[in-house]
Design a protein around this motif. Structure first.
Motif, short mmCIF file in Angstrom:
data_model
loop_
_atom_site.label_atom_id
_atom_site.label_comp_id
_atom_site.label_asym_id
_atom_site.label_seq_id
_atom_site.Cartn_x
_atom_site.Cartn_y
_atom_site.Cartn_z
N SER A 120 27.26 53.54 -48.29
CA SER A 120 27.74 53.92 -46.83
C SER A 120 27.71 52.86 -46.05
O SER A 120 26.66 51.97 -45.58
CB SER A 120 26.55 54.91 -46.42
OG SER A 120 26.94 55.41 -44.98
N PRO A 121 28.88 52.24 -45.53
CA PRO A 121 28.99 50.96 -45.17
C PRO A 121 28.81 50.76 -43.99
O PRO A 121 28.52 49.63 -43.46
CB PRO A 121 30.64 50.67 -45.13
CG PRO A 121 31.19 52.18 -45.36
CD PRO A 121 30.13 52.95 -45.98
N ASN A 122 28.55 51.97 -42.96
CA ASN A 122 28.02 51.59 -41.64
C ASN A 122 26.63 51.89 -41.28
O ASN A 122 25.89 51.72 -40.31
CB ASN A 122 29.01 52.39 -40.72
CG ASN A 122 30.45 52.10 -40.98
OD1 ASN A 122 30.86 51.09 -40.80
ND2 ASN A 122 31.20 53.14 -41.61
N SER A 173 23.95 51.35 -38.05
CA SER A 173 23.83 52.41 -36.99
C SER A 173 22.34 52.72 -37.09
O SER A 173 21.53 53.32 -36.06
CB SER A 173 24.55 53.39 -37.82
OG SER A 173 25.70 53.33 -37.46
N PHE A 174 21.44 52.49 -38.21
CA PHE A 174 20.00 52.71 -38.10
C PHE A 174 19.12 51.77 -37.56
O PHE A 174 18.40 52.07 -36.27
CB PHE A 174 19.23 52.55 -39.45
CG PHE A 174 19.46 53.88 -40.30
CD1 PHE A 174 18.65 54.92 -39.73
CD2 PHE A 174 20.01 53.86 -41.54
CE1 PHE A 174 18.53 56.21 -40.58
CE2 PHE A 174 19.88 55.15 -42.09
CZ PHE A 174 19.27 56.03 -41.77
N ARG A 184 18.99 62.51 -30.15
CA ARG A 184 18.04 61.37 -29.81
C ARG A 184 18.62 60.04 -30.07
O ARG A 184 18.14 58.88 -30.31
CB ARG A 184 16.72 61.26 -30.56
CG ARG A 184 15.95 62.60 -30.54
CD ARG A 184 14.74 62.58 -31.10
NE ARG A 184 15.01 62.81 -32.65
CZ ARG A 184 14.67 62.00 -33.84
NH1 ARG A 184 14.39 60.80 -33.33
NH2 ARG A 184 15.15 62.30 -34.96
N THR A 185 19.94 59.99 -30.07
CA THR A 185 20.95 58.91 -30.63
C THR A 185 20.65 57.76 -28.99
O THR A 185 20.47 58.12 -28.16
CB THR A 185 22.51 59.08 -30.75
OG1 THR A 185 22.72 57.78 -31.43
CG2 THR A 185 23.19 59.39 -29.46
N SER A 186 20.90 56.39 -29.42
CA SER A 186 20.69 55.63 -28.34
C SER A 186 21.58 55.46 -27.25
O SER A 186 21.24 54.92 -26.06
CB SER A 186 20.48 54.22 -29.14
OG SER A 186 21.82 53.68 -29.61
N ILE A 227 21.73 54.61 -33.38
CA ILE A 227 22.87 55.50 -33.38
C ILE A 227 22.74 56.78 -34.36
O ILE A 227 22.79 57.79 -34.11
CB ILE A 227 24.24 54.72 -33.56
CG1 ILE A 227 24.46 53.53 -32.62
CG2 ILE A 227 25.35 55.68 -33.90
CD1 ILE A 227 25.66 52.52 -32.76
N LYS A 228 22.17 56.36 -35.41
CA LYS A 228 21.88 57.31 -36.67
C LYS A 228 20.34 57.45 -36.76
O LYS A 228 19.62 56.03 -36.59
CB LYS A 228 22.48 56.70 -37.83
CG LYS A 228 22.64 57.75 -39.19
CD LYS A 228 23.25 57.13 -40.08
CE LYS A 228 23.38 58.12 -41.26
NZ LYS A 228 24.33 57.52 -42.23
#
Length: 330
Positions: A223-225, A229-230, A159-161, A234-235
């Motif tokens: 967690s740097p990214n 990403s949220f 379901r990532t974008s 993406i996450k």
């Protein structure tokens, strides 16, 4: 299989969102918020593109590198059936890497750039594959624990974008489910076998338990990214939530096998409806990320040699394709 947010913020930062066209950014973020897929020809912020290239290429590298510890046992599997099943699994991993390299290429990077980044150490792969496979039970532990953790990481990626990534994950997740069952079956047979076989299964669990928890990446606060990403979907799930889910699913499976999870702090917490468990050794995690794992140098050496030794195959394929195109154009 394996995306653990290993990268640090890039010193060569992409164009800041504040310098992108505001109307394009607003339209993009509205589509993401509406759970629409972003496709290769759609406009996207450079930071989104760069984040995806980093994550998808890391994922692809991990799929390829996992073939090394598993392939180590192809000639030593205890039966023809086990050999055939393991061979099918290793072939699957290679296919997953190819799907993911292709998905990353739709973002404008090239296969050669991604491979060069891996071989030079600029790109990362999952830290789990810098540990050795010492016994046949390790192949069971990898299937049960490592692929089990990978499934939890990867199912949300359907379901990532980004459309090509999401679609690639549908097939990957189906095949990973087979991999997990294959590993658990090995552990069932060994745990129910001779005392020596059960001890071997317990030893594999002891060595792979903590690295498997590391697969979900550092704690959310470190967690740097994750935050970006949220935001761009993406996450979908946090590192800590996925790690908790993995523990809650896996502990009863270990109990069924009659094996003991190597964590003295592990206990059921009725109030939260889940297990409390010990702290991961994050110093070890970051050391392995830096390339200090037990087999890190061996893994990269093998990948570089495979790339160099396969140069003639790539060159022959390019010449054949050039002749084919010339013939069609004539």
């Amino acid at each position: 299989m394996y995306t653990t947010e290993l990268g640090k913020p890039d010193s060569k930062a992409p164009v800041p969102l504040s310098k992108e066209d505001p109307a394009l950014v607003a339209a993009f973020e509205a589509r993401v918020a509406a759970d629409e897929f972003i496709e290769p020809k759609d406009w996207m912020p450079e930071a989104y593109r760069k984040t995806l290239v980093r994550q998808i290429s890391q994922h692809a590298h991990s799929e390829i590198v996992v073939m090394l510890p598993e392939g180590n046992w192809l000639t030593r599997a205890p039966s023809l059936r086990r050999k055939a099943v393991l061979l099918a699994k290793v072939q699957d991993e290679g296919g997953h890497g190819l799907y993911l390299y292709c998905a990353a290429e739709t973002l404008g990077t090239s296969r050669e750039e991604m491979i060069e980044a891996l071989h030079s150490g600029k790109a990362k792969y999952s830290t789990i594959f810098n540990y050795p496979t010492l016994t046949w039970a390790d192949i069971g532990a990898i299937g049960w624990l490592v692929d089990g953790a990978a499934i939890l990481n990867q199912v949300p990626l359907q379901r990532t974008s980004y459309g090509p990534y999401a679609r690639a994950m549908v097939k990957v997740c189906k095949e990973e489910s087979f991999h997990q069952r294959q590993g658990y079956e090995i552990m069932m047979v060994m745990a129910g076998g001779t005392p020596e076989q059960k001890a071997m299964a317990q030893d594999a669990l002891n060595r792979w338990w903590w690295p498997s928890l590391m697969m979900f990446g550092p704690p959310d606060a470190n967690s740097p990214n994750s935050a970006q990403s949220f935001r761009w979907r993406i996450k979908r799930d946090s590192n800590d939530d996925l790690r908790q889910k993995f523990v809650d699913i896996t502990v009863p499976q270990a109990e069924y096998l009659g094996l003991t999870v190597p964590d003295p702090d592990l206990r059921w917490n009725e109030e939260k409806g889940g297990h409390d468990f010990g702290e991961v050794d994050w110093d070890e995690f970051y050391a392995v990320v830096r390339g200090e794992g037990p087999t890190a140098k061996e893994r990269l050496k093998a990948r570089r040699e495979a790339w160099d030794n396969g140069a003639w195959v790539r060159e022959a394929a390019q010449v054949h394709e050039a002749k084919r195109r010339a013939k069609l154009a004539a």
